[in-house]
Structure formats: structure tokens, C-alpha cells
Scaffold this motif. Sequence first.
Motif, mmCIF file in Angstrom:
data_model
loop_
_atom_site.group_PDB
_atom_site.id
_atom_site.type_symbol
_atom_site.label_atom_id
_atom_site.label_comp_id
_atom_site.label_asym_id
_atom_site.label_seq_id
_atom_site.Cartn_x
_atom_site.Cartn_y
_atom_site.Cartn_z
ATOM 1 N N PRO A 512 0.828 -1.126 -0.073
ATOM 2 C CA PRO A 512 -0.171 -0.156 0.161
ATOM 3 C C PRO A 512 0.842 1.145 0.287
ATOM 4 N N ARG A 513 2.053 1.116 0.369
ATOM 5 C CA ARG A 513 3.020 2.410 0.265
ATOM 6 C C ARG A 513 3.217 2.689 -1.020
ATOM 7 N N TRP A 514 3.180 2.067 -1.935
ATOM 8 C CA TRP A 514 3.732 2.067 -3.291
ATOM 9 C C TRP A 514 3.027 3.274 -4.318
ATOM 10 N N PHE A 515 1.883 3.718 -3.847
ATOM 11 C CA PHE A 515 1.160 4.608 -4.549
ATOM 12 C C PHE A 515 1.521 5.994 -4.038
ATOM 13 N N THR A 516 2.264 5.938 -2.879
ATOM 14 C CA THR A 516 2.415 7.313 -2.530
ATOM 15 C C THR A 516 3.939 7.745 -2.595
ATOM 16 N N ASN A 517 4.793 6.543 -2.154
ATOM 17 C CA ASN A 517 6.000 6.561 -2.148
ATOM 18 C C ASN A 517 7.033 5.993 -3.286
ATOM 19 N N LYS A 518 7.691 6.776 -4.158
ATOM 20 C CA LYS A 518 8.705 6.175 -5.176
ATOM 21 C C LYS A 518 9.698 5.201 -4.555
ATOM 22 N N THR A 631 5.684 -4.378 9.066
ATOM 23 C CA THR A 631 5.360 -4.191 7.610
ATOM 24 C C THR A 631 3.573 -4.137 7.729
ATOM 25 N N PRO A 632 3.108 -3.282 6.768
ATOM 26 C CA PRO A 632 1.760 -3.356 6.567
ATOM 27 C C PRO A 632 0.937 -4.787 6.379
ATOM 28 N N LEU A 633 1.546 -5.604 5.805
ATOM 29 C CA LEU A 633 1.082 -6.999 5.687
ATOM 30 C C LEU A 633 0.899 -7.661 7.165
ATOM 31 N N ASP A 634 1.587 -7.348 8.143
ATOM 32 C CA ASP A 634 1.452 -7.833 9.562
ATOM 33 C C ASP A 634 0.523 -6.695 10.377
ATOM 34 N N THR A 635 0.689 -5.441 10.462
ATOM 35 C CA THR A 635 -0.085 -4.658 11.326
ATOM 36 C C THR A 635 -1.296 -4.099 10.535
ATOM 37 N N SER A 636 -1.535 -4.091 9.345
ATOM 38 C CA SER A 636 -2.766 -3.715 8.525
ATOM 39 C C SER A 636 -2.992 -2.380 8.721
ATOM 40 N N SER A 637 -1.716 -1.602 8.469
ATOM 41 C CA SER A 637 -1.828 -0.048 8.922
ATOM 42 C C SER A 637 -0.736 0.426 8.411
ATOM 43 N N LEU A 638 -0.851 1.907 7.467
ATOM 44 C CA LEU A 638 0.166 2.451 7.086
ATOM 45 C C LEU A 638 0.980 3.066 8.225
ATOM 46 N N LEU A 705 0.002 -2.362 19.976
ATOM 47 C CA LEU A 705 -1.047 -1.599 19.540
ATOM 48 C C LEU A 705 -2.507 -2.284 19.517
ATOM 49 N N VAL A 706 -2.441 -3.346 20.038
ATOM 50 C CA VAL A 706 -3.729 -4.360 20.173
ATOM 51 C C VAL A 706 -4.763 -3.699 20.786
ATOM 52 N N GLN A 707 -4.579 -2.748 21.856
ATOM 53 C CA GLN A 707 -5.808 -2.366 22.291
ATOM 54 C C GLN A 707 -6.389 -1.134 21.367
ATOM 55 N N GLU A 708 -5.531 -0.410 20.776
ATOM 56 C CA GLU A 708 -6.090 0.440 19.762
ATOM 57 C C GLU A 708 -6.924 -0.147 18.541
ATOM 58 N N ASP A 709 -6.117 -1.091 17.997
ATOM 59 C CA ASP A 709 -6.867 -2.146 16.853
ATOM 60 C C ASP A 709 -8.466 -2.730 17.561
ATOM 61 N N LEU A 710 -8.254 -3.330 18.646
ATOM 62 C CA LEU A 710 -9.492 -3.869 19.080
ATOM 63 C C LEU A 710 -10.436 -2.739 19.124
ATOM 64 N N PRO A 805 -23.485 -18.371 13.546
ATOM 65 C CA PRO A 805 -24.494 -17.731 14.289
ATOM 66 C C PRO A 805 -24.264 -16.827 15.207
ATOM 67 N N GLY A 806 -22.949 -16.733 15.537
ATOM 68 C CA GLY A 806 -22.410 -16.097 16.764
ATOM 69 C C GLY A 806 -22.172 -14.506 16.106
ATOM 70 N N ASN A 807 -21.245 -13.886 17.240
ATOM 71 C CA ASN A 807 -20.688 -12.521 16.857
ATOM 72 C C ASN A 807 -19.541 -12.679 15.826
ATOM 73 N N PHE A 808 -19.417 -11.876 14.749
ATOM 74 C CA PHE A 808 -18.128 -11.961 13.917
ATOM 75 C C PHE A 808 -17.809 -10.284 13.930
ATOM 76 N N ILE A 809 -16.434 -10.324 14.462
ATOM 77 C CA ILE A 809 -16.075 -8.948 14.658
ATOM 78 C C ILE A 809 -14.878 -8.832 13.661
ATOM 79 N N ASP A 810 -14.861 -7.811 12.617
ATOM 80 C CA ASP A 810 -13.729 -7.811 11.856
ATOM 81 C C ASP A 810 -12.480 -7.120 12.390
ATOM 82 N N LEU A 811 -11.476 -8.073 12.348
ATOM 83 C CA LEU A 811 -10.147 -7.822 12.729
ATOM 84 C C LEU A 811 -9.189 -7.804 11.380
ATOM 85 N N PRO A 812 -9.122 -6.498 10.711
ATOM 86 C CA PRO A 812 -8.443 -6.584 9.765
ATOM 87 C C PRO A 812 -7.103 -7.167 9.530
#
Length: 820
Positions: A512-518, A631-638, A705-710, A805-812
Amino acid sequence: MKKTPYSITAQVLADAGRTHIPPELVASTHLIYSSPATLAFNSPGAQGFGVKRAGLSIPGSVMLLVAPGCCGRNTTVLSQLGGYSDKFFYLLMNDNDIVTGKHLNTIPQAVNEICQALSRKPSAVMICITCVDALLGTDMARVCRKASALAGLPVLPCYMYALTREGRNPPMSAVRQSIYSLLEPQSKHADMVNILGYFAPLNDACELYALLRHIGIRQINEISRCRDFSAYMRMSQANFNLILNPEVRLAADEMEKKLHISAIELTRMYQIDKIHKQYQILAQTLDTKIDDTLYYEEARAAIEAFVKLHNNIVIAVGSVLNANSFELALALTRYGLTVAEIYSEPGEEDFFYIKKLAQLSPETKIYTNMSPSMLHYERNAANITLTIGTDAEYYHPACANVPWNQESQPFGYQGLKQLFTELRQAAAKKINKKNQVSYGRPTAFTRQAAANPCLYLKKTATREKINGLRLYLSPFAPDQSGASAVFYGLGGIVVICDAGGCAGNICGFDEPRWFTNKTAIFSAGLRDMDAILGRDDKLITKLCNAKSQIEAKFAVILGTPVPAVIGTDYKAIKRMAEHRLQIPVLTVDTNGTALYDTGEEKAYLELFTSLAQDSLHPGNKEHILGVIGATPLDTSSLDAPARLQKLLKEQGWTQVCCYGADGSLDAIRNAGMADKNLVIAPAGLKAAHYLKQRFGTPFEVYYPLVQEDLQASLAAARTSLNPHWKKILIIHQQVMANTLRNQLRRKISAANITTASWFMLKNELKEPQDIALTEEYQLQELVENEGYDCILADHLFQRAIPTFPGNFIDLPHFAVSGKI
């Protein structure tokens, strides 16, 4: 001395002639620079139609992509878009398949399983295969016959062989042959014609429809307008074919031999007099008359209205557009406009236009998007006021732009009139890009669409357990994407040893960094004979040429399935390259079948073993913390590196170095100076052990960063933690999942919490109940049998468990869905 991108004027190029095209303009002679301007070359399906999407042009068909996971990674976008969610399926190859071809025995079973799982029987199954099977010499026609006999429906091959891009039958020609191959001879209708060439229809307003009807043609067929399979089969009743794209010539030749349908070829042009002349030639060929006066005058009026208002405008023309770049530039110049720059790779067939252009505008500069020197192109530097094409927009983002890459195809006077209408709107800053293929990272799917299950899959279908078969889940990020992510932005030349597609998947989807950083990421641009003959010396020569144009502190060569098949000796390449380049050369033997964390693990080790300096240890320590795995692949965040640095500095660390994530090569070199390392992803664990052994640096393993992401996930789901939950399943990378589990245990102490992962599950971090997932059916059985109250996982997994049937919480997890 300041370095500049390679360019050549129209006059100089015309004087050189079609047989002496400078090597800088020939893609096979140099590394392919991976920038957003070359995305359509490296990864055609990312913007518009590539082999995978084109292969589904037969109404009611579905596709099975048989390949290493890396080849299908960017199909995640298409498989999550409306209209395609139930059309793409995957049979993922492992490293054993690459060597033995064992996967071929599984294909008929996989096809049959797909047909059994679908609530509607498809009209045909397209088998899409890649460079691996090209090198293995797979007889895919034979495999398709076996699959057809078992499943009881047509099964056709689609050859996504990027290695043969410049061959006699390149992939986009071959796929056109496949999609028309089911047609059978029928009696002809004199008033029926097929329009061939594009996978999307002509613009509804195109005058070609009216002109054909005026001369007595009542039925005009386009494969994209066929409502069902029966309508598609009726194309064989046509009296003649109109070829509008040269890539369909081979298919038309086969239709003439098999179906006795002759063909007439027309060319998309933007020179108004040439359009008129072409229609008159068509009329002569059909022994009739065509009166195009009305359309001619409308198009001329649009041209004159624009030129009158904007005759001083300066235009740059790209190649990612519905036009021949050189013919369009010539047309604009003939209308009295100034075309200052063209970004395209000229072929011999373009020299007719180039010579004419040189007579009118000899100083027009021609660049190639793919040259390594384009890394030095200064965006917005030239005196350009308007651009045409998404690649041209990349170079001049501040200018008015007409993307001109809409899927509904422009042609003839209609195309010319529409172009000048949009040019006028763009010049007035009123262009509406809604119907254009958007420039930038192709993540147009919505969260809701991505979570929806395949519409036509039986929800309660009994699954045959076929390893590697994915009915619901698209491929995850492969190992070369992980390795590339570690090296990103460190100042080195990164070469993806591929034919183009793997580099496109990495840059266009997994980075995802590729479009903004040469950054200097290149494709090796391998072709079939390079792979067959193992031309390592040619690769090193290309690398040396790139080094002469780019300041680089080191070079990296990353593997893909092609070098895995041919048994590339990376150690030998490293020795030869270092001897010629005189800089460190790192190699990582990724093969596209493993997952991203395997590539990251290898890359971190290669970085530290090759570049970390002994002389700096023990040194003067300054309370430094090293972070491995950001890396973004692990943290899912720029912004994860910045957030980590802020949080950890607040905890007392003077300096926080996110290795391979904050663009600091000095941090890698000085790794021995760190007081402690923090591992936030399992891919960093082996490197942490290495640094401990070499420098004595201790390490911890957790994700700060797990608390922020949760909290972000709970807010997005508009829910909160339920203290009554008894069983919870967390699916993510292991360190994130473990840290989240510890967090939840403090809040829901009675809950039984299991972590699962499709990626690394390190024994030293694992609890007895934790689960390693490798197959789609394993996830389905796990959820069905265990009765979880809540699942925290990337939203993509919902597709495989639609009845949970349960609760599904998106954890990107970016490595899963490509969602940041």
C-alpha cells in the motif's frame, strides 16, 4: 550530476526507423520499473481486463485458477466485486506441484467439486494456468478433456503466460481464441454480424451500430452483450465478423476455418478523415454505400469547439487508454494542438504515425513508462496543462486529466466526439470520472460486498476434501510480497525475478505504500527463452544497467515460481552480481507458493546477516529499541510505525527503530546497538534469535497496538465485548492474536480463547489449544464443531462461514483481504 529520465524526440526516433528502435524503448532489454504508470503492464487485470476477467466473457461461465497463490493474489479484488464473487475459484499449487506437476491429477476433481457446490450449473469452466505450467509443458487441452468428461460440461484452458507476452500468441490473443472456441458451425444469417475485439461493448451511442443497421444488418452480436449461453452460441450464425482489435485476429482466423465466417478489420482511430475513409472502404468491401455525414459533422464541431477555446493547451498522452498513443498524438497535433510528451513503448507498427508526427511536431518527447530511469521523472515539472491516460496523470497529478480508459469502448466518430467533450470538461475542471477505470490501488470493493458469501454456492454443500481448493477464500499474500515489504524504501534496487505479473501483484495489491512513495522496485521482465535457457547473465546485465541510472546502496533479487521451476542458483547470481555491481547483493529464494510471513522471515535474516555491522557493538548505547515485524502485511496499517514509535517513546525509549518499515538502512546497519528488540509478528522471531546470538540483544514478543486495534474493530462493528461469551476464536498473525487473547482474558476471564492462523504458528508462542489452518474446509469444520460465541478475524473469512450464528468482529489483516 542530476540524473534524468530517458526520452527521445519524435524526429530522432523517426530518423532511426522501425528496425532501429533504441534499446531503452524495448521492454525486453532492461528491468521493468514498477510504478503506478506500469500497473496495467505488470498486472493487466488490476485495471480493466486481464486474462482472468476476460476468460469469463462466456455467459454463465466460472473460472478455476490453477497456480501458486501469488498468481491469484490480486484476483482478490475481482472475486469480491459484484458480479464476480461467485465466478472465481482457486486450486493453489505447492512447491511439490511446481516440481512434479502433481496438481494436474487434482484438476478434474476440483472442477467437478465446483460444479457440485454451485446451485446453478455453469455453462463452462475456464481453467486459467500460469507460467509454471508453461515451463512444465502441461498439456492443458488433455486435462480439460478429462475434467469435461467428469463434470459433464465444457472445460476450456486460459493461458495466463506472461512469459509469452511478446510471442506469436500472447496471453490476450490466446484468451480470445479460448472464449470463441465453443462455437459450432450453424447456418448463416445474411443480416447478422459479430463485432470482435473487446470484452466490453462499444459505447451505446457509437454510430457503427446505426450504420450497420442502415445497410441491412439486423442482428449485431458482441460477446459482452450476450444475455445467456444460447445467445453466445448463436454468434456462429453470423455472416461476417468485424475485427476492432488486432489481438482477436487469431481467433477470427480460427472462426473462418471452423465456422466459415469471414472477417473485415477496422481500426480505432482519432483522425477524423481516416475514420471517414475507413467507413468508405467498409462500404466498398460490402458492396454498399455508407453515409456518415451527420456523425462526421458532429465530431468536427466538437473538435472545433475545443480547439477554439484551448488552442494554447499543452498535452501529455499516456498509454493506459483506449487509443493507440501515437495515433492519438498525431490526431491532436493535426487539429492544431500541442502534444509535448508521450509515455509509450513504440512498436514497428507505430512508425507510420511516428513519422507523420515528426513532420508536424518534431520536438515531441517520447518516454517509456517501463524504463528504470523514469524513477527520476520529476512530477509536475514539465509545462503540461492537460493529460490523457491514467499513467500520464501519475506524472502530472496537478493537471486536468481525462483518464480515457472507460470499459464501454469508444469507437469511430462517437469516440472522437466523446473524447473532445471530455477534454473540454477536463480543461474546465468539470470532468466526471465516475465511469472511468479509477487510477490508483484497485480496492473498490466495499466492506459489505467483501463479506458476502458467493451468491450461487450451496450453503450446506457437502465438500470433498481437496487440498488447495478454495471455493470461498481468495489467495493470501505470498512470500515474495512479504520479502518485498521488508526491503521497501531502504534505498536498494529490488528486482522481482518474474515475467511481470508477480511484480504487479506486489506493487498493485500487496504494497500500500507504493502509490505514494517512489521506490526502486523492478520486474526482471523474463521471457520464455530467458527461463528455458536460464539466462542469468542477461538478468545481471539488466541489473547493472539499472544501477548505472539509479543511486543504490544495495540490490535485492527476489524469487518467484519461474526461477523455482528452472532451479535458479541464487548463490551464483549473488556472486556474479556483486562482482559486477560492487555493492552488496541480497537474494531471497521465495517461490510464490509459501505465504508472506515466510518471505518476511527470510528477508529479515538476509538483511541482518548481510548488512548489520559488527564494529558498532557494544558501542555507546542510547536506550534504543528495535522493532521487528512492522510491515503493513502484519500490522494492517500504514501509520503503525509512527504509532509504535510514539507509544514506545512514551514508555521511556529514547529511540525506536522499526526495522524494514521506517525506511532507515542505518538502523539495520546499527542493529547491534539496540538495548532490546520487540517482535510484533512471528516472521521476526528467527531474526530476533539471530540478533541475540550475534549481539546478545534480548527481545520480547507482543503487539503494543492491540488495544487501539481492538477498539477500532469494536467501533466499526458497533458492538462491545460481552462478558458472557464462553468460547472465542481469534484468527490473525500469531503475535497479534496472542496479545489480543491476553487482553481479552483480563476482560472476560471465564472465556476459553483459541487462536488460529493460516500463517506461522511458532511452538514457543503456542498454547495447546491453538490451531494451524491450511485448508478452507478446516476452517468450516472448526467453526461448525466448536460452537464459538465470537470470532475475531478478517472479514474475508465470513465468506467461508456464512451460517455462523455468533458474533463476528472484523479484525483486519491486510495479508488476507488487502484491506487497510
